[in-house]
Enzyme design. Structure first.
Site, PDB file in Angstrom:
ATOM      1  N   ARG A  42       0.623  -0.811   0.118  1.00  0.00           N
ATOM      2  CA  ARG A  42       0.140  -0.087   0.013  1.00  0.00           C
ATOM      3  C   ARG A  42       0.468   1.545  -0.027  1.00  0.00           C
ATOM      4  O   ARG A  42       1.712   1.009   1.189  1.00  0.00           O
ATOM      5  CB  ARG A  42      -0.776   0.016   1.069  1.00  0.00           C
ATOM      6  CG  ARG A  42      -2.307  -0.847   1.468  1.00  0.00           C
ATOM      7  CD  ARG A  42      -2.792  -0.873   2.188  1.00  0.00           C
ATOM      8  NE  ARG A  42      -3.828  -2.377   2.457  1.00  0.00           N
ATOM      9  CZ  ARG A  42      -4.681  -2.328   1.512  1.00  0.00           C
ATOM     10  NH1 ARG A  42      -5.135  -1.008   0.878  1.00  0.00           N
ATOM     11  NH2 ARG A  42      -5.528  -4.339   2.969  1.00  0.00           N
ATOM     12  N   ASP A  43       0.379   2.061  -0.642  1.00  0.00           N
ATOM     13  CA  ASP A  43       1.215   3.320  -0.393  1.00  0.00           C
ATOM     14  C   ASP A  43       1.279   4.465   0.177  1.00  0.00           C
ATOM     15  O   ASP A  43       0.012   4.236   0.904  1.00  0.00           O
ATOM     16  CB  ASP A  43       0.893   4.320  -1.837  1.00  0.00           C
ATOM     17  CG  ASP A  43       1.240   5.893  -2.248  1.00  0.00           C
ATOM     18  OD1 ASP A  43       1.483   6.401  -1.846  1.00  0.00           O
ATOM     19  OD2 ASP A  43       2.390   5.514  -3.263  1.00  0.00           O
ATOM     20  N   ASN A  97       5.601   6.260 -12.567  1.00  0.00           N
ATOM     21  CA  ASN A  97       5.965   7.689 -13.675  1.00  0.00           C
ATOM     22  C   ASN A  97       7.650   7.347 -14.745  1.00  0.00           C
ATOM     23  O   ASN A  97       7.926   6.498 -12.899  1.00  0.00           O
ATOM     24  CB  ASN A  97       6.207   8.336 -12.232  1.00  0.00           C
ATOM     25  CG  ASN A  97       4.800   8.878 -11.614  1.00  0.00           C
ATOM     26  OD1 ASN A  97       3.841   9.261 -13.094  1.00  0.00           O
ATOM     27  ND2 ASN A  97       4.597   8.939 -10.173  1.00  0.00           N
ATOM     28  N   VAL A 106      11.114   7.320  -6.592  1.00  0.00           N
ATOM     29  CA  VAL A 106      12.699   6.326  -6.478  1.00  0.00           C
ATOM     30  C   VAL A 106      12.643   5.865  -6.516  1.00  0.00           C
ATOM     31  O   VAL A 106      11.469   5.701  -8.472  1.00  0.00           O
ATOM     32  CB  VAL A 106      11.167   5.331  -5.247  1.00  0.00           C
ATOM     33  CG1 VAL A 106      12.410   4.352  -4.766  1.00  0.00           C
ATOM     34  CG2 VAL A 106      10.763   6.200  -3.990  1.00  0.00           C
ATOM     35  N   HIS A 110       8.668   1.443 -10.308  1.00  0.00           N
ATOM     36  CA  HIS A 110       7.279   0.557  -9.624  1.00  0.00           C
ATOM     37  C   HIS A 110       6.125   1.473 -10.665  1.00  0.00           C
ATOM     38  O   HIS A 110       5.711   2.014 -10.994  1.00  0.00           O
ATOM     39  CB  HIS A 110       6.769   1.180  -8.049  1.00  0.00           C
ATOM     40  CG  HIS A 110       6.977   2.658  -8.710  1.00  0.00           C
ATOM     41  ND1 HIS A 110       8.441   3.374  -7.945  1.00  0.00           N
ATOM     42  CD2 HIS A 110       6.754   3.942  -7.518  1.00  0.00           C
ATOM     43  CE1 HIS A 110       7.998   4.448  -7.863  1.00  0.00           C
ATOM     44  NE2 HIS A 110       6.716   5.000  -7.322  1.00  0.00           N
ATOM     45  N   HIS A 112       1.917   1.920 -10.257  1.00  0.00           N
ATOM     46  CA  HIS A 112       0.626   2.518  -9.253  1.00  0.00           C
ATOM     47  C   HIS A 112      -0.992   2.158  -9.098  1.00  0.00           C
ATOM     48  O   HIS A 112      -1.348   2.185 -10.725  1.00  0.00           O
ATOM     49  CB  HIS A 112       0.372   4.583  -9.017  1.00  0.00           C
ATOM     50  CG  HIS A 112       1.423   4.760  -8.926  1.00  0.00           C
ATOM     51  ND1 HIS A 112       1.948   5.170  -7.029  1.00  0.00           N
ATOM     52  CD2 HIS A 112       2.675   5.249  -9.123  1.00  0.00           C
ATOM     53  CE1 HIS A 112       3.072   5.613  -7.170  1.00  0.00           C
ATOM     54  NE2 HIS A 112       3.687   5.897  -8.124  1.00  0.00           N
TER      55      HIS A 112
END
Length: 127
Positions: A42-43, A97, A106, A110, A112
């Site tokens: 989880r973000d 991104n 980061v 990754h 989202h």
């Protein structure tokens, strides 16, 4: 995990990378999925009711580098779909991104996974 012989070599882990720490279990995270290829958690600053990050265990800087290992990229997308099915109604946005000027904070690729009643990017700012 099989790697394409033409794929650029990537370190298995970067000791300065927070996501590598999460993958290794040395940095705490709220895990929702883990397998031999990817980890999902989880973000910390969710932009939707479901906001989960899916990262490959192998350190790759961004999605362009990950594309050199198509089976890992495909697996990451499959896991994103499973997460959306498990935690929401199955519909989701998948956002990468790529690069600091695009909001990547980061430098470990990754995705989202955003599901539920997701806001628009202009409503939420950076993902």
């Amino acid at each position: 995990m099989t790697q394409d012989a033409s794929a650029p070599a990537a370190p298995a882990a970067d000791p300065d990378c927070v996501f590598c720490g999460i993958v290794a279990g040395t940095v705490p995270a709220d895990l929702v999925h883990a397998d031999d290829t990817v980890v999902a958690f989880r973000d910390l600053a969710p932009k939707a009711p479901v906001h989960v990050l899916v990262v490959p265990r192998e350190h790759r800087r961004d999605v362009r580098e990950l594309a050199a290992v198509p089976e890992t990229l495909a697996h990451l997308v499959d896991v994103a779909g499973q997460i959306a099915a498990d935690l929401a109604d199955g519909d989701f946005r998948l956002v990468f991104n790529t690069g600091e000027n695009a909001g990547q904070t980061v430098l470990h690729v990754h995705a989202h996974v955003l599901a539920g009643i997701a806001q628009t990017e202009s409503d939420t700012g950076e993902l």
